[in-house]
Design an enzyme around this catalytic site. Structure first.
Site, PDB file in Angstrom:
ATOM      1  N   LYS B  55      54.765  24.602  37.420  1.00 23.64           N
ATOM      2  CA  LYS B  55      53.622  24.416  37.213  1.00 23.64           C
ATOM      3  C   LYS B  55      53.344  24.326  35.659  1.00 23.64           C
ATOM      4  CE  LYS B  55      52.455  27.641  40.829  1.00 23.64           C
ATOM      5  NZ  LYS B  55      52.113  28.876  42.089  1.00 23.64           N
ATOM      6  N   GLN B  99      51.376  34.400  39.499  1.00 23.76           N
ATOM      7  CA  GLN B  99      52.428  33.907  40.722  1.00 23.76           C
ATOM      8  C   GLN B  99      52.869  35.282  41.506  1.00 23.76           C
ATOM      9  OE1 GLN B  99      54.227  31.326  41.161  1.00 23.76           O
ATOM     10  NE2 GLN B  99      54.385  31.694  42.794  1.00 23.76           N
ATOM     11  N   ASP B 122      43.358  29.721  40.248  1.00 25.42           N
ATOM     12  CA  ASP B 122      44.393  29.127  40.692  1.00 25.42           C
ATOM     13  C   ASP B 122      43.152  29.943  42.429  1.00 25.42           C
ATOM     14  OD1 ASP B 122      46.674  28.661  42.600  1.00 25.42           O
ATOM     15  OD2 ASP B 122      46.877  30.739  42.296  1.00 25.42           O
TER      16      ASP B 122
END
Lengths: 281, 281
Positions: B55, B99, B122
């Protein structure tokens, strides 16, 4: 064989007895405090005024209080937001109901979403919906939550069943689908753009009519073993589903009136008492 | 006739070129500022470390920065929440990626939900999900949003089509279903408790496999005219759907790898650039 009647009126009455007892306990323990539902009515729509009055009456029947806020039809978004913020901050208020619809100049979604999560006993906030859909704690939107309470009270099996929800409104179809999914049903959401609606409904073990059009869903589309939930109510006492031919052949159905309708207000006060218990208890 | 290949890798590359140009414009206008994505990695899981690195690399490829936050595996919920709050308050941070998964002692849901709406690039918060599902502005969850972007790029018709989503996870199946519904598809959500999964899939115009089990969805269940989206990725380069026999007969499909996968990270940076533009622009 006659179908099982999912009697929302009876369940609501029985629940009111239980809620009355819980409110009495709370009063006893707290030296007289009761849960308080704040109702907000903006403008002078007679139907909305009637709904708000019915909700206040339901509070009184179980011994809890309502605080009735009435605002003029000229109210701005900012004024309504300020009122909601004040009610959020008021420790004596345990639930907030903003009566839908509000006048057109108001950003209704912003106002709904200003209600704090723990006071959103009508289940109208995006946050509450998102949390409910994700399996997190939140009050459910009153009508679909009332339907779930009714299905559960009659031990209607949902796990693995195919539920078809017709309608996708923010306060009915969408939360209904999420709740049925949480109950492990396989869920199909149909709506105005759906092709072959009849075919989808023919496959349904559980049908929820939430379209807002009188007898839009035809009896012949519904299979014999189905559980039929009609969330509509229209002049002449008909719902969204053509119920007449079904009462003798389906597994279960909610009558109109007396099925889903009474469970909506009942869920509002049910969740208000819960909120009160968390704060006062 | 061969099926149309929904080439996520190609679309991601093309989008990166567009994003690079947008970041360059932003830099030019602001005297050197770029969007910044903060990535949070808790613990030392090698797979998670690799994802976070990928990412960060994607950010650098388009000229934006990432701020890499690494916390020990002993981190508490409170410590992680404090870190997220600091990033929420940092005006130089435009997006926050936490994450998944975090170590077991951490309340992951609480930490996801602490990310402020405008930095939730996200798409993992309950609030963002609720707003998206209700048609309000919010960043979509990266994988399903990436799938929607891919379907839209290939002009796949969704309105009125019957989409069957297999899987109901918070970051894939549930938001996927809500996005397809927003695109006016009739949506069925299947899952581990679904009876007759094959029958549901046989009726699908669009199938989304999001179960996390290698080739769990069999080719023979899928009709010739279907659009097939495979969100799985397993060792050996297979997805959740038995794709091999389908490539010659369905209407369109996402290859594995190179279909859905590249679109997930691409959507993360796409939404990060959007957030940066809103703040810096």
């Amino acid at each position: 064989m006659s179908a099982l009647v999912l009697d929302g009126k009876a369940l609501a009455q029985k629940t009111e007895e239980e809620l009355s007892a819980r409110v009495a306990v709370l009063k006893e323990k707290s030296g007289g405090q009761t849960p308080i539902l704040a109702t907000i009515l903006v403008g002078d729509d007679p139907a909305s005024a009637t709904y708000v009055k019915m909700k206040g009456n339901a509070c009184r029947r179980i011994g809890m209080d309502s605080m009735q806020v009435e605002l003029p039809s000229s109210t701005t978004t900012e004024e309504l937001l300020a009122k909601i913020e004040a009610l959020n901050a008021n420790p004596n208020v345990h639930g907030i109901l903003l009566q839908h619809p509000v006048p057109a100049q108001i950003d209704e979604r912003a106002c709904f979403d200003a209600i704090s999560l723990e006071k959103d006993v009508d289940g109208v906030t995006c946050l509450g919906f998102g949390r409910m859909a994700m399996g997190e704690e939140a009050y459910g939107c009153a009508t679909p939550k009332g339907i779930m309470r009714l299905l559960e009270a009659y031990n209607i099996e949902m796990e693995g069943k195919h539920a078809v929800v017709v309608g996708r409104s923010p306060i009915l179809g969408k939360p209904m689908a999420a709740m049925l999914l949480n109950a492990n049903a396989t869920v199909t959401i149909c709506h105005s753009r759906t092709q072959d609606l009849a075919e989808h409904i023919r496959r349904a073990d559980i049908v929820v009519g939430a379209v807002g059009k009188p007898e839009f869903i035809k009896a012949e589309w519904i299979k014999d073993s189905a559980v039929v939930v009609d969330a509509g109510y229209h002049p002449g006492g008909v719902g969204d589903i053509e119920l007449g031919p079904l009462t003798e052949r389906v597994a279960a159905y909610t009558p109109v009136p007396g099925g889903v309708g009474p469970m909506t207000i009942n869920t509002l006060i049910y969740q208000s008492v819960d909120s009160g218990e968390r704060k006062i208890g």
